[in-house]
Scaffold this motif. Structure first.
Motif, PDB file in Angstrom:
ATOM      1  N   UNK A   1       0.804  -1.217   0.000  1.00  9.30           N
ATOM      2  CA  UNK A   1       0.000   0.000   0.000  1.00  9.30           C
ATOM      3  C   UNK A   1       0.836   1.265   0.000  1.00  9.30           C
ATOM      4  N   UNK A   2       1.966   1.227   0.700  1.00  8.40           N
ATOM      5  CA  UNK A   2       2.869   2.378   0.721  1.00  8.40           C
ATOM      6  C   UNK A   2       3.617   2.515  -0.602  1.00  8.40           C
ATOM      7  N   UNK A   3       3.991   1.386  -1.170  1.00  8.27           N
ATOM      8  CA  UNK A   3       4.739   1.388  -2.421  1.00  8.27           C
ATOM      9  C   UNK A   3       3.881   1.845  -3.603  1.00  8.27           C
ATOM     10  N   UNK A   4       2.578   1.526  -3.554  1.00  6.48           N
ATOM     11  CA  UNK A   4       1.661   1.879  -4.643  1.00  6.48           C
ATOM     12  C   UNK A   4       0.485   2.687  -4.067  1.00  6.48           C
ATOM     13  N   UNK A   5       0.728   3.944  -3.740  1.00  9.16           N
ATOM     14  CA  UNK A   5      -0.319   4.742  -3.075  1.00  9.16           C
ATOM     15  C   UNK A   5      -1.542   5.024  -3.942  1.00  9.16           C
ATOM     16  N   UNK A   6      -1.430   4.835  -5.262  1.00 13.53           N
ATOM     17  CA  UNK A   6      -2.583   5.067  -6.135  1.00 13.53           C
ATOM     18  C   UNK A   6      -3.423   3.813  -6.353  1.00 13.53           C
ATOM     19  N   UNK A   7      -2.986   2.683  -5.813  1.00  8.05           N
ATOM     20  CA  UNK A   7      -3.762   1.443  -5.959  1.00  8.05           C
ATOM     21  C   UNK A   7      -4.978   1.530  -5.043  1.00  8.05           C
ATOM     22  N   UNK A   8      -6.167   1.525  -5.651  1.00  5.15           N
ATOM     23  CA  UNK A   8      -7.395   1.597  -4.869  1.00  5.15           C
ATOM     24  C   UNK A   8      -7.751   0.280  -4.220  1.00  5.15           C
ATOM     25  N   UNK A   9      -7.338  -0.817  -4.864  1.00  5.52           N
ATOM     26  CA  UNK A   9      -7.606  -2.163  -4.338  1.00  5.52           C
ATOM     27  C   UNK A   9      -6.543  -3.101  -4.883  1.00  5.52           C
ATOM     28  N   UNK A  10      -6.216  -4.094  -4.094  1.00  9.68           N
ATOM     29  CA  UNK A  10      -5.277  -5.117  -4.549  1.00  9.68           C
ATOM     30  C   UNK A  10      -5.567  -6.428  -3.848  1.00  9.68           C
TER      31      UNK A  10
ATOM     32  N   UNK B   1     -13.143   2.794  -1.341  1.00  7.04           N
ATOM     33  CA  UNK B   1     -14.409   2.151  -0.988  1.00  7.04           C
ATOM     34  C   UNK B   1     -15.516   3.201  -0.897  1.00  7.04           C
ATOM     35  N   UNK B   2     -15.250   4.253  -0.119  1.00  2.00           N
ATOM     36  CA  UNK B   2     -16.281   5.264   0.120  1.00  2.00           C
ATOM     37  C   UNK B   2     -16.691   5.983  -1.164  1.00  2.00           C
ATOM     38  N   UNK B   3     -15.764   6.113  -2.109  1.00  2.00           N
ATOM     39  CA  UNK B   3     -16.068   6.816  -3.356  1.00  2.00           C
ATOM     40  C   UNK B   3     -16.755   5.932  -4.393  1.00  2.00           C
ATOM     41  N   UNK B   4     -16.600   4.603  -4.303  1.00  2.00           N
ATOM     42  CA  UNK B   4     -17.074   3.765  -5.399  1.00  2.00           C
ATOM     43  C   UNK B   4     -18.084   2.686  -5.043  1.00  2.00           C
ATOM     44  N   UNK B   5     -18.109   2.237  -3.806  1.00  2.00           N
ATOM     45  CA  UNK B   5     -18.999   1.128  -3.457  1.00  2.00           C
ATOM     46  C   UNK B   5     -20.374   1.685  -3.081  1.00  2.00           C
TER      47      UNK B   5
ATOM     48  N   UNK C   1     -26.095   0.237  -1.108  1.00  3.17           N
ATOM     49  CA  UNK C   1     -26.896  -0.989  -1.141  1.00  3.17           C
ATOM     50  C   UNK C   1     -26.330  -1.930  -2.199  1.00  3.17           C
ATOM     51  N   UNK C   2     -26.126  -3.209  -1.848  1.00  2.00           N
ATOM     52  CA  UNK C   2     -25.580  -4.144  -2.837  1.00  2.00           C
ATOM     53  C   UNK C   2     -26.580  -4.456  -3.946  1.00  2.00           C
ATOM     54  N   UNK C   3     -26.046  -4.656  -5.151  1.00  2.00           N
ATOM     55  CA  UNK C   3     -26.886  -5.050  -6.280  1.00  2.00           C
ATOM     56  C   UNK C   3     -27.244  -6.524  -6.181  1.00  2.00           C
ATOM     57  N   UNK C   4     -26.321  -7.332  -5.679  1.00  2.00           N
ATOM     58  CA  UNK C   4     -26.535  -8.757  -5.458  1.00  2.00           C
ATOM     59  C   UNK C   4     -26.315  -9.024  -3.985  1.00  2.00           C
TER      60      UNK C   4
ATOM     61  N   UNK D   1     -20.985 -11.755  -4.814  1.00  2.85           N
ATOM     62  CA  UNK D   1     -21.662 -10.538  -4.389  1.00  2.85           C
ATOM     63  C   UNK D   1     -20.681  -9.512  -3.848  1.00  2.85           C
ATOM     64  N   UNK D   2     -19.527 -10.001  -3.374  1.00  4.11           N
ATOM     65  CA  UNK D   2     -18.521  -9.074  -2.874  1.00  4.11           C
ATOM     66  C   UNK D   2     -17.759  -8.430  -4.012  1.00  4.11           C
TER      67      UNK D   2
END
Length: 200
Positions: free
Chosen positions: A111-120, A176-180, A183-186, A199-200
């Motif tokens: 996470x520190x090495x790739x600060x622009x990675x939103x998820x991994x 997460x807060x910007x994109x999820x 309410x879940x679709x599934x 579903x996740x």
């Protein structure tokens, strides 16, 4: 808080102790501040009691929370965890994932090495009671056995329909807060369909 490790569990009282043992034995630099959130997803067993009586509870003290989500489904359970999590990175484990001894440190370092990675995602190696049948690797990903090698890569450059597995997934809280959606679709497992898978 740097990292919130999240374990969402449904009737995982028998599986959870092994995961908690591995987390209690993590080799993490003292400068990495992490916490643990266990979400009891409407279990019918003693999962909350197992979590609260495990030695990791005293090890982490106020950095461990056990919360409840009564709406069935992993999507709801993960949303509940995010509500109480304090970490910049949300690191999700299933209740049958046994993280390597340096997993939390690697989550932080990447996470520190790739600060622009939103998820991994993590590499997930199966532990089998007996050798898998021939051609098992063709369906292994449906059981969250994911081995895409030891070199990091960008998912969007490999295949636009390929995503990291939910088990071992790390998401930046801000992403997460910007994109999820709220309410879940599934959600939930249905005997008439596969809407509980993925579903996740």
């Amino acid at each position: 808080m740097d990292i919130t490790v999240v374990i969402c569990t449904y009737n995982g009282a028998d599986r959870l102790p092994a995961v908690l043992d591995r987390l209690a034995a993590q080799a993490v630099a003292p400068s990495v501040n992490w916490e643990l959130v266990v979400v009891d997803n409407n279990s019918q067993d003693q999962v909350a009691q197992v979590a609260s009586s495990h030695p990791i509870k005293s090890l982490l003290s106020s950095r461990m929370k056990i919360v409840y989500e009564y709406r069935q489904g992993l999507a709801y359970a993960r949303r509940r965890a995010v509500q109480v999590a304090r970490g910049e990175l949300l690191a999700f484990l299933d209740d049958d994932n046994l993280p390597n001894p340096n997993w939390i440190q690697e989550v932080y370092t990447f996470g520190q090495q790739y600060p622009d990675a939103g998820a991994y995602g993590s590499q997930i190696v199966g532990q089998y009671g007996s050798p898998p049948p021939p051609k098992f690797e063709r369906i292994a990903c449906f059981l969250a056995v994911i081995d895409r090698g030891n070199q990091s890569f960008r998912y969007d450059q490999l295949d636009r329909w390929l995503f990291p597995a939910g088990a071992g997934l790390v998401v930046r809280r801000q992403a997460w807060l910007q994109t999820v959606p709220t309410q879940p679709a599934l959600s939930g497992v249905s005997a008439k369909g596969l809407n509980g898978k993925g579903e996740d």
